[in-house]
Design a protein around this motif. Sequence first.
Motif, PDB file in Angstrom:
ATOM      1  N   PRO A  30       0.777  -1.239   0.000  1.00 46.76           N
ATOM      2  CA  PRO A  30       0.000   0.000   0.000  1.00 46.76           C
ATOM      3  C   PRO A  30       0.814   1.297   0.000  1.00 46.76           C
ATOM      4  O   PRO A  30       0.232   2.370  -0.027  1.00 46.76           O
ATOM      5  CB  PRO A  30      -0.793  -0.098   1.309  1.00 46.76           C
ATOM      6  N   HIS A  31       2.155   1.215   0.032  1.00 49.77           N
ATOM      7  CA  HIS A  31       2.949   2.441   0.118  1.00 49.77           C
ATOM      8  C   HIS A  31       2.552   3.449  -0.952  1.00 49.77           C
ATOM      9  O   HIS A  31       2.298   4.616  -0.664  1.00 49.77           O
ATOM     10  CB  HIS A  31       4.441   2.090  -0.003  1.00 49.77           C
ATOM     11  N   LYS A  32       2.499   3.014  -2.208  1.00 51.21           N
ATOM     12  CA  LYS A  32       2.126   3.906  -3.297  1.00 51.21           C
ATOM     13  C   LYS A  32       0.667   3.669  -3.718  1.00 51.21           C
ATOM     14  O   LYS A  32       0.309   3.756  -4.888  1.00 51.21           O
ATOM     15  CB  LYS A  32       3.040   3.689  -4.505  1.00 51.21           C
ATOM     16  N   GLY A  33      -0.170   3.382  -2.722  1.00 51.84           N
ATOM     17  CA  GLY A  33      -1.565   3.042  -3.000  1.00 51.84           C
ATOM     18  C   GLY A  33      -2.352   4.123  -3.700  1.00 51.84           C
ATOM     19  O   GLY A  33      -3.399   3.852  -4.300  1.00 51.84           O
ATOM     20  N   TYR A  34      -1.866   5.373  -3.664  1.00 49.62           N
ATOM     21  CA  TYR A  34      -2.564   6.459  -4.362  1.00 49.62           C
ATOM     22  C   TYR A  34      -2.733   6.142  -5.845  1.00 49.62           C
ATOM     23  O   TYR A  34      -3.694   6.594  -6.489  1.00 49.62           O
ATOM     24  CB  TYR A  34      -1.796   7.781  -4.194  1.00 49.62           C
ATOM     25  N   MET A  35      -1.790   5.351  -6.414  1.00 48.75           N
ATOM     26  CA  MET A  35      -1.870   5.022  -7.848  1.00 48.75           C
ATOM     27  C   MET A  35      -3.153   4.263  -8.172  1.00 48.75           C
ATOM     28  O   MET A  35      -3.786   4.508  -9.209  1.00 48.75           O
ATOM     29  CB  MET A  35      -0.665   4.173  -8.268  1.00 48.75           C
ATOM     30  N   ALA A  50       0.332  13.720  -3.607  1.00 45.28           N
ATOM     31  CA  ALA A  50      -0.557  12.659  -3.134  1.00 45.28           C
ATOM     32  C   ALA A  50      -0.115  12.148  -1.765  1.00 45.28           C
ATOM     33  O   ALA A  50       1.000  12.397  -1.308  1.00 45.28           O
ATOM     34  CB  ALA A  50      -0.599  11.512  -4.140  1.00 45.28           C
ATOM     35  N   ARG A  51      -1.007  11.422  -1.138  1.00 46.91           N
ATOM     36  CA  ARG A  51      -0.751  10.857   0.193  1.00 46.91           C
ATOM     37  C   ARG A  51      -0.063   9.502   0.080  1.00 46.91           C
ATOM     38  O   ARG A  51      -0.437   8.666  -0.747  1.00 46.91           O
ATOM     39  CB  ARG A  51      -2.080  10.701   0.943  1.00 46.91           C
ATOM     40  N   ASN A  52       0.942   9.266   0.918  1.00 47.83           N
ATOM     41  CA  ASN A  52       1.578   7.957   1.012  1.00 47.83           C
ATOM     42  C   ASN A  52       0.665   7.003   1.796  1.00 47.83           C
ATOM     43  O   ASN A  52      -0.101   7.427   2.652  1.00 47.83           O
ATOM     44  CB  ASN A  52       2.920   8.064   1.730  1.00 47.83           C
ATOM     45  N   TYR A  53       0.787   5.712   1.524  1.00 45.69           N
ATOM     46  CA  TYR A  53      -0.020   4.681   2.190  1.00 45.69           C
ATOM     47  C   TYR A  53      -1.503   5.059   2.165  1.00 45.69           C
ATOM     48  O   TYR A  53      -2.175   5.119   3.187  1.00 45.69           O
ATOM     49  CB  TYR A  53       0.466   4.470   3.631  1.00 45.69           C
ATOM     50  N   CYS A  54      -1.958   5.328   0.976  1.00 47.12           N
ATOM     51  CA  CYS A  54      -3.333   5.776   0.767  1.00 47.12           C
ATOM     52  C   CYS A  54      -4.155   4.611   0.217  1.00 47.12           C
ATOM     53  O   CYS A  54      -3.838   4.056  -0.828  1.00 47.12           O
ATOM     54  CB  CYS A  54      -3.321   6.952  -0.221  1.00 47.12           C
ATOM     55  N   SER A 109       4.045  12.588   3.474  1.00 49.76           N
ATOM     56  CA  SER A 109       3.118  12.583   4.607  1.00 49.76           C
ATOM     57  C   SER A 109       2.176  11.383   4.583  1.00 49.76           C
ATOM     58  O   SER A 109       1.858  10.824   3.526  1.00 49.76           O
ATOM     59  CB  SER A 109       2.298  13.881   4.600  1.00 49.76           C
ATOM     60  N   LEU A 110       1.714  11.020   5.783  1.00 48.80           N
ATOM     61  CA  LEU A 110       0.705   9.972   5.934  1.00 48.80           C
ATOM     62  C   LEU A 110      -0.635  10.548   6.368  1.00 48.80           C
ATOM     63  O   LEU A 110      -1.610   9.809   6.525  1.00 48.80           O
ATOM     64  CB  LEU A 110       1.156   8.950   6.984  1.00 48.80           C
TER      65      LEU A 110
END
Length: 390
Positions: A194-199, A286-290, A309-310
Amino acid sequence: MTIYCLNNGIRVIWLCDDKPLCHPVFRELFLGQKIERVYVKRQKLYWFVSQKLDLKLDERYVLFCANPVSMCVSQEILLKYSEFDIFPVYTVPDTTGNMYFLERNFRRKWIRDKVWVMMRKMIFRWDSLNAVRFFTLNQVKALEENYNLLITFPEDKRLRSNRERGTWNDESIRSKSLNRSPFKIATVGRFDFPHKGYMLGLVRAFGKLIQDYPQLELHIAGYGPHENILKNEIASIPENARNSIILHGPIHPDHLEDYLRTAHLNVSVAGGATAGAKVGTLTLVARNYCAGECEVYGFYHDCREKTTSLEKGLPIIPYIRQVLEMKPEEYIEMCKKDFETVLERSKVFYDPHYIFSSTRLKRFYPSKKEVLKMKFLKRIIVLNRYLRIL
């Protein structure tokens, strides 16, 4: 940094596996003749077995580490080669993660607390010896809050950039402000969820937006272990949206600016966000772990400190609609604000020799006790992954 070193006569020694994992994009550089490779064994229950290092008494060496285990491996190297001038640096690469906060590998409170105390003492000592570095202040904050300590002089321990400032191309930005079909949304990052979950959320948002804005294109650059998850997400959106998504694969750092310069809007985190703003491309951070929707904090010039940021952000769709409805002059002005924000920061944070100059007058004292503790802890962590008893 490797390229900078090689171009300036600085030796680069890569401590790597005998069959080093290296993506094709970087293979020519890291498997070429200019980099010295020393083969080590460090997987699973192994601690660290290395070929002999060819060191010289009249040279100074900086050991670049990216997790606490490697930092203790570095200390063992210092103990073994005590007659040489070696300084280890732990560069904290994230605000969360089991590789960096080792106590999180355990479920049982009693062992988690013991590991937490051990790690707190180590981090405190390393910092007092000027051996901890960060990419952003968010990483400082995360480490301080997790281990209930204060990092000394955090601004001085923030890594500097080794890439020169970008250039403003008025003609290119003006052309993008007028020619918006296709309208290119770009993102770049490692396929690590989920680290780059914003994708994944960005793909879903794109699937909705394209129904109202058929001129949209989504360009995705990157690679990583979870590429199939991304492809499955793309497969789940309407066909017209799928056909307007372009996967570029990995992009060499030297070509990243060209990729982002052609986009109308960049949606990325961390270095990907800064890279877009640097070339004058309007950038949403974008948000990390999103998980779920793609959340953003706003445009780069308004939230430059949130690239790692988280914190909870806002849904991206209204922001993209805002950009699509901007008049040309407003779009140009917003691009310029992002660019000037990076420009101002680069005046302060551009120093490709920083990792050497900031440690030049320091000495690091290795600890046999820390090495022994980390040897034991690493094996316990590996065993626990399989047995799941702790």
